[in-house]
Scaffold this active site. Sequence first.
Site, mmCIF file in Angstrom:
data_model
loop_
_atom_site.group_PDB
_atom_site.id
_atom_site.type_symbol
_atom_site.label_atom_id
_atom_site.label_comp_id
_atom_site.label_asym_id
_atom_site.label_seq_id
_atom_site.Cartn_x
_atom_site.Cartn_y
_atom_site.Cartn_z
ATOM 1 C CB CYS A 2 -0.746 0.041 1.343
ATOM 2 S SG CYS A 2 -1.576 -1.512 1.536
ATOM 3 N NE ARG A 27 4.055 1.551 -1.774
ATOM 4 C CZ ARG A 27 5.166 1.006 -1.628
ATOM 5 N NH1 ARG A 27 6.092 1.166 -2.700
ATOM 6 N NH2 ARG A 27 5.529 0.217 -0.909
ATOM 7 C CD1 TRP A 75 -3.079 -4.205 -4.880
ATOM 8 C CD2 TRP A 75 -2.128 -5.462 -3.509
ATOM 9 N NE1 TRP A 75 -3.015 -5.431 -5.454
ATOM 10 C CE2 TRP A 75 -2.434 -6.390 -4.729
ATOM 11 C CE3 TRP A 75 -1.693 -6.423 -2.449
ATOM 12 C CZ2 TRP A 75 -2.277 -7.712 -4.796
ATOM 13 C CZ3 TRP A 75 -1.237 -7.539 -2.566
ATOM 14 C CH2 TRP A 75 -1.642 -8.428 -3.673
ATOM 15 C CG ASN A 101 3.093 -1.281 2.855
ATOM 16 O OD1 ASN A 101 2.703 -2.204 2.102
ATOM 17 N ND2 ASN A 101 4.272 -0.855 2.148
ATOM 18 N N GLY A 102 1.785 -3.648 4.658
ATOM 19 C CA GLY A 102 2.558 -4.861 5.207
ATOM 20 C C GLY A 102 1.478 -5.839 5.521
ATOM 21 C CD GLU A 483 9.023 -7.936 -19.304
ATOM 22 O OE1 GLU A 483 8.978 -8.721 -18.636
ATOM 23 O OE2 GLU A 483 8.577 -6.665 -19.272
ATOM 24 C CE LYS A 487 5.336 -5.014 -18.532
ATOM 25 N NZ LYS A 487 6.423 -5.766 -18.330
ATOM 26 C CD GLU A 490 2.571 -6.301 -15.862
ATOM 27 O OE1 GLU A 490 3.638 -6.217 -16.456
ATOM 28 O OE2 GLU A 490 2.488 -6.148 -14.873
ATOM 29 C CG HIS A 506 9.069 -30.572 -27.962
ATOM 30 N ND1 HIS A 506 9.362 -31.725 -28.097
ATOM 31 C CD2 HIS A 506 9.860 -29.721 -28.163
ATOM 32 C CE1 HIS A 506 10.275 -31.671 -28.939
ATOM 33 N NE2 HIS A 506 10.586 -30.449 -28.963
ATOM 34 C CE LYS A 602 6.907 -0.045 -10.668
ATOM 35 N NZ LYS A 602 7.059 -0.535 -12.248
HETATM 36 O O1 M6R Z 1 10.490 -4.501 -7.996
HETATM 37 P P1 M6R Z 1 10.695 -5.637 -8.618
HETATM 38 O O2 M6R Z 1 11.713 -5.722 -10.070
HETATM 39 O O3 M6R Z 1 11.323 -6.462 -7.631
HETATM 40 O O4 M6R Z 1 9.302 -6.321 -9.269
HETATM 41 C C1 M6R Z 1 9.109 -7.683 -9.695
HETATM 42 C C2 M6R Z 1 7.744 -7.960 -10.443
HETATM 43 O O5 M6R Z 1 6.982 -7.843 -9.413
HETATM 44 C C3 M6R Z 1 7.728 -6.941 -11.275
HETATM 45 O O6 M6R Z 1 8.480 -7.080 -12.183
HETATM 46 C C4 M6R Z 1 5.986 -7.366 -11.926
HETATM 47 O O7 M6R Z 1 6.320 -8.519 -12.685
HETATM 48 C C5 M6R Z 1 5.763 -6.071 -13.069
HETATM 49 N N1 M6R Z 1 4.519 -5.800 -12.758
HETATM 50 C C6 M6R Z 1 6.180 -6.360 -14.270
HETATM 51 O O8 M6R Z 1 5.397 -5.417 -15.159
#
Ligand code: M6R
Length: 607
Positions: A2, A27, A75, A101-102, A483, A487, A490, A506, A602
């Site tokens: 959060c 966040r 969150w 947060n936590g 990747e 993208k 998400e 396979h 994030k």
């Molecule tokens: O802050 P970090 O690089 O450790 O985060 C890792 C993942 O949570 C982050 O890359 C996540 O997969 C992103 N939403 C990808 O776009």
Amino acid sequence: MCGIIAYTGHRPATPIIIEGLKRLEYRGYDSAGIAFCLQNKLSVIKTEGKLSNLEQKLNSQEVLLNTSGIGHTRWATHGLPTTQNAHPHLSQNGRFALVHNGIIENFKELKKDLISKGITFTSDTDTEVLVQLIAYYVDKGNSILQAIQKSLNQVKGSYAFALIECSQPQTIWAGRCSSPLILGKGQGENFIASDIPAFLPYTKEVIFLEDYEIAEITPSQIKLFSLSHLTPIARETVLIHWDIQAAQKEGYKHFMLKEIFEQPQVIENCLRGRIDASKQTIIIPELNDIPIPSRLKIVACGTSYHAGLWAKYLLEDIAKIPVEVEIASEFRYRESLLDRDSWVMVISQSGETADTLAGLRLAKEKKATVIGLCNVIGSSIARESDITIYTQAGPEISVASTKAMCSQMITLLLLTLFWAKQKQIISQQTINSFIKQLVTLPEQLKNNLTAYHQKAKELTPKYAWAKSFFYLGRGIYYPLALEGALKLKEISYIHAEGYAAGEMKHGPIALIDPEFPTFALAPKDNLLPKIKSNLQEVQARGGKIIALTEPDALLNVDDTWFMPRSQHPFTSFFVLPALQLFAYETAIYLGKDVDQPRNLAKSVTVE
Ligand code: M6R
């Protein structure tokens, strides 16, 4: 995970808190709230949904009278994202308000105990336990600091919190354990936040609160205490060089788009101070006098994991260092076979990802040497690594990571060249050629991004109907295919799978039909003939194909997206933004919320 912000000073606090929350909204964004004291009475205003809902609720004059307060964007982890569960939470006696947060892992036991003592709870959150516990200890005659200490000693899990009390409107208390919290030092005003951009318009002087420390701030003072004995701690302030423009949209529709377009600048920043042009050498001062790893284990999550996988190809090919790459959430729960001779590299944009941080701690327990590749200055991973190398991407706000991966890839390429040179297995001529291409890369990329964006806009209406997508690549483009798929998933919510192109036959090829398109990464390299035959297999099953390739590659597919010609591994830097822009435009076309995709946040500071 959060976002927290707290302010105490001489200006109206509510607009500062709301502005800060906007910069922390990445966040978490399922509910939000603020609390402040006026005439010895706490006011809490909170609501479910996005921050704009909260702003609508704050249209009274009263919210401009307070000159201190705390704010939160949530969150959800425990309890649905409702107004009742939104932060700040109040103690039963109405004296304290707290944002957190936590995760408080033992909240059920603590709650049961407090209920047995006559305390009534009003939410389903783990957080409420903390504010009730602190109020309970104050009622028993403890000072606020002692009550915080007693409460935190009972809490298991992770926390960063900010607390206010109704009779001391200008004082704010805070504490942290495994969740980020940073203090901002202003002139006659001070700040607390989960991340620096929240208060960046007001100060660049920051103090990093460490785990098991408590802070007490007023407009004129910041005091730190150890949790164990409440002894005062002296801590230097650090000057941050980020500018506020980097944390604003600057005319772009979304942070994601802005951050994609920032990549040429990010590459320049990554190279700054790392290339000695006169001597044609790579400089990584953090690694001077440090032995070269004989093997390397890379541990990361999500996009950072993909950057690690990408680097494996380079480190093994060029620096001849055997590399294993592991997802942090797997690594942390299995026998890792590390010892004092092992080298572990953790990669993380935020430096706060719970699984990666746990992987780092596990590696350190086993006495391995840990290199942290991190973007956020002063983050937990940056501070706990034996050697920290910053990736210089600047603040990344969009939940979908873009420029951070670009910065990680550049840094990993520099590391590869640095170690290869140290091992004397790379010629000066090859180093010169790499340096030449590195320094021209930003300009080249900049010259292509607008056309890329246009191409992405053209393609998306033709493909956004798809329910599923394959992303195929070989060699160094396989991690990039992963990747690309991440993208798309998400932000557009289209199912996508990244695959090593040769692995399709396979099993996965069974899925191909005219409704299941493929995005192929097909640069003109020695593997092009191989990928061409993989694509023919897809076409034979009626699958539609977009191929990202280079001029003269001659691919007979539905859509061709030409990148400028470049050399291995630099082509990767032209592949990456194409994948990002295709996902971005698809999400826009489908009307999705690009910067705040559903169910995501994030930095994943919880398991
Ligand atoms: O802050 P970090 O690089 O450790 O985060 C890792 C993942 O949570 C982050 O890359 C996540 O997969 C992103 N939403 C990808 O776009």
